[in-house]
Scaffold this motif. Structure first.
Motif, PDB file in Angstrom:
ATOM      1  N   ALA A   7      88.892  29.460  27.927  1.00 30.64           N
ATOM      2  CA  ALA A   7      89.939  29.537  26.914  1.00 30.64           C
ATOM      3  C   ALA A   7      89.437  30.304  25.714  1.00 30.64           C
ATOM      4  O   ALA A   7      88.223  30.451  25.520  1.00 30.64           O
ATOM      5  CB  ALA A   7      90.347  28.123  26.482  1.00 30.64           C
TER       6      ALA A   7
ATOM      7  N   GLY B  26      91.689  24.132  28.466  1.00 29.55           N
ATOM      8  CA  GLY B  26      90.786  23.973  29.594  1.00 29.55           C
ATOM      9  C   GLY B  26      91.163  22.759  30.440  1.00 29.55           C
ATOM     10  O   GLY B  26      91.124  22.803  31.677  1.00 29.55           O
TER      11      GLY B  26
ATOM     12  N   ILE C 234      85.788  19.965  26.179  1.00 33.39           N
ATOM     13  CA  ILE C 234      86.624  21.177  26.246  1.00 33.39           C
ATOM     14  C   ILE C 234      87.973  20.919  25.578  1.00 33.39           C
ATOM     15  O   ILE C 234      88.342  19.772  25.348  1.00 33.39           O
ATOM     16  CB  ILE C 234      86.834  21.664  27.708  1.00 33.39           C
TER      17      ILE C 234
ATOM     18  N   SER D  56      78.835  24.624  28.344  1.00 33.11           N
ATOM     19  CA  SER D  56      79.773  25.755  28.351  1.00 33.11           C
ATOM     20  C   SER D  56      79.103  27.038  27.896  1.00 33.11           C
ATOM     21  O   SER D  56      78.099  27.003  27.185  1.00 33.11           O
ATOM     22  CB  SER D  56      80.937  25.469  27.393  1.00 33.11           C
TER      23      SER D  56
ATOM     24  N   LYS E 246      83.949  13.726  18.389  1.00 29.94           N
ATOM     25  CA  LYS E 246      83.748  13.891  19.833  1.00 29.94           C
ATOM     26  C   LYS E 246      82.303  14.247  20.194  1.00 29.94           C
ATOM     27  O   LYS E 246      81.759  13.713  21.169  1.00 29.94           O
ATOM     28  CB  LYS E 246      84.715  14.984  20.316  1.00 29.94           C
TER      29      LYS E 246
HETATM   30  P1  5GP Z   1      83.049  24.326  18.740  1.00 29.33           P
HETATM   31  O1  5GP Z   1      83.060  25.789  18.455  1.00 29.33           O
HETATM   32  O2  5GP Z   1      83.383  23.482  17.553  1.00 29.33           O
HETATM   33  O3  5GP Z   1      81.777  23.875  19.430  1.00 29.33           O
HETATM   34  O4  5GP Z   1      84.211  24.071  19.809  1.00 29.33           O
HETATM   35  C1  5GP Z   1      85.523  24.443  19.509  1.00 29.33           C
HETATM   36  C2  5GP Z   1      86.436  23.887  20.575  1.00 29.33           C
HETATM   37  O5  5GP Z   1      86.180  24.546  21.830  1.00 29.33           O
HETATM   38  C3  5GP Z   1      86.255  22.384  20.826  1.00 29.33           C
HETATM   39  O6  5GP Z   1      87.550  21.806  20.901  1.00 29.33           O
HETATM   40  C4  5GP Z   1      85.589  22.336  22.169  1.00 29.33           C
HETATM   41  O7  5GP Z   1      85.954  21.158  22.879  1.00 29.33           O
HETATM   42  C5  5GP Z   1      86.143  23.574  22.841  1.00 29.33           C
HETATM   43  N1  5GP Z   1      85.311  24.028  23.948  1.00 29.33           N
HETATM   44  C6  5GP Z   1      83.963  24.047  24.027  1.00 29.33           C
HETATM   45  N2  5GP Z   1      83.560  24.525  25.212  1.00 29.33           N
HETATM   46  C7  5GP Z   1      84.685  24.808  25.917  1.00 29.33           C
HETATM   47  C8  5GP Z   1      84.915  25.315  27.225  1.00 29.33           C
HETATM   48  O8  5GP Z   1      84.024  25.613  28.015  1.00 29.33           O
HETATM   49  N3  5GP Z   1      86.221  25.468  27.578  1.00 29.33           N
HETATM   50  C9  5GP Z   1      87.260  25.147  26.762  1.00 29.33           C
HETATM   51  N4  5GP Z   1      88.500  25.301  27.223  1.00 29.33           N
HETATM   52  N5  5GP Z   1      87.066  24.664  25.521  1.00 29.33           N
HETATM   53  C10 5GP Z   1      85.796  24.495  25.109  1.00 29.33           C
END
Ligand code: 5GP
Length: 216
Positions: A83, A115, A111, A46, A27
């Motif tokens: 989240a 989310g 997300i 984010s 992704k």
């Molecule tokens: P990573 O730590 O690998 O960057 O992200 C872990 C997960 O958190 C991924 O599935 C990503 O899509 C999700 N994620 C990243 N930013 C956000 C956000 O702002 N809100 C939500 N709900 N999930 C997020």
């Protein structure tokens, strides 16, 4: 014939393109390539309380903040959704999104399903959701290991979590099986193009057609 400036032209309202997938499905690469290819869509950055990984840049990949700051922002209602994922908090700051959409730009969201559900509950008609699946479990694990950004126990946890995450595929508008990035990118761009052309997203069509019919 009248001056071009007098001819009404349709304007488009921005849309929110959400990408979700288990970690390691590609992704991040896909979203990066979409952003490089299309200047009309911007990434929603984010906030997260997790540690920065090597190569990640504060303010570009995420806003890396501590838990107290996250709670403050949450209390002030600054998140569009938030989240807890892998013991850390993640949230989407609302104001950059509102500004981009108002200006007719599109926003890309990386997300998770929690989310996405929150955004759907808000009943937004500017939401387009896409779920990315890996071609196989083996492939997913390989990508998590070769990414080498996480320790082996985190990789194991992410594999377990992937099964959970993938169970939410049916809540999304579109599903892409990411066998190769080039094909997936074409598919994602096609979704975006079609969604941008939706009649209800193009403001001013009635005036535009009226002008055409009147020969203006
Ligand atoms: P990573 O730590 O690998 O960057 O992200 C872990 C997960 O958190 C991924 O599935 C990503 O899509 C999700 N994620 C990243 N930013 C956000 C956000 O702002 N809100 C939500 N709900 N999930 C997020």
């Amino acid at each position: 014939m009248s001056n071009d400036a007098e001819v009404p032209s349709p304007h488009r309202r921005g849309l929110m393109l959400v990408l979700s997938s288990p970690s390691g499905a590609g992704k991040t690469t896909l979203s990066r390539q979409l952003l490089e290819n299309d200047s009309r869509i911007k990434l929603s950055i984010s906030c997260t309380t997790r540690e920065r990984r090597p190569g990640e840049v504060d303010g570009v990949d995420y806003h890396f903040i501590d838990t107290a700051s996250f709670r403050d922002m949450l209390e002030r209602g600054e998140f569009l959704e938030h989240a807890r994922v892998f013991d850390h908090y993640y949230g989407t700051p609302g104001s950059p999104v509102a500004e981009a959409l108002d200006a007719g730009g599109d926003m890309l969201f990386d997300i998770d399903w929690q989310g996405t559900q929150q955004l759907k509950e808000k009943g937004r008609d500017d939401l387009v959701t896409v779920f990315i699946l890996p071609p196989s479990t083996h492939d997913l694990e390989k990508r998590l290991i070769t990414r080498a950004q996480d320790s082996p126990d985190i990789v194991a946890r992410r594999m377990a979590k992937a099964a959970d995450e993938m169970s939410h595929w049916a809540e999304y508008d579109y599903v892409i099986i990411n066998r190769d990035i080039a094909t997936s990118l074409i598919q994602l761009k096609s979704i975006l193009t079609a969604e941008r052309l939706k009649r209800e997203r193009q403001y001013g069509l009635a005036d535009f057609v009226m002008a055409l019919r009147e020969g203006r």
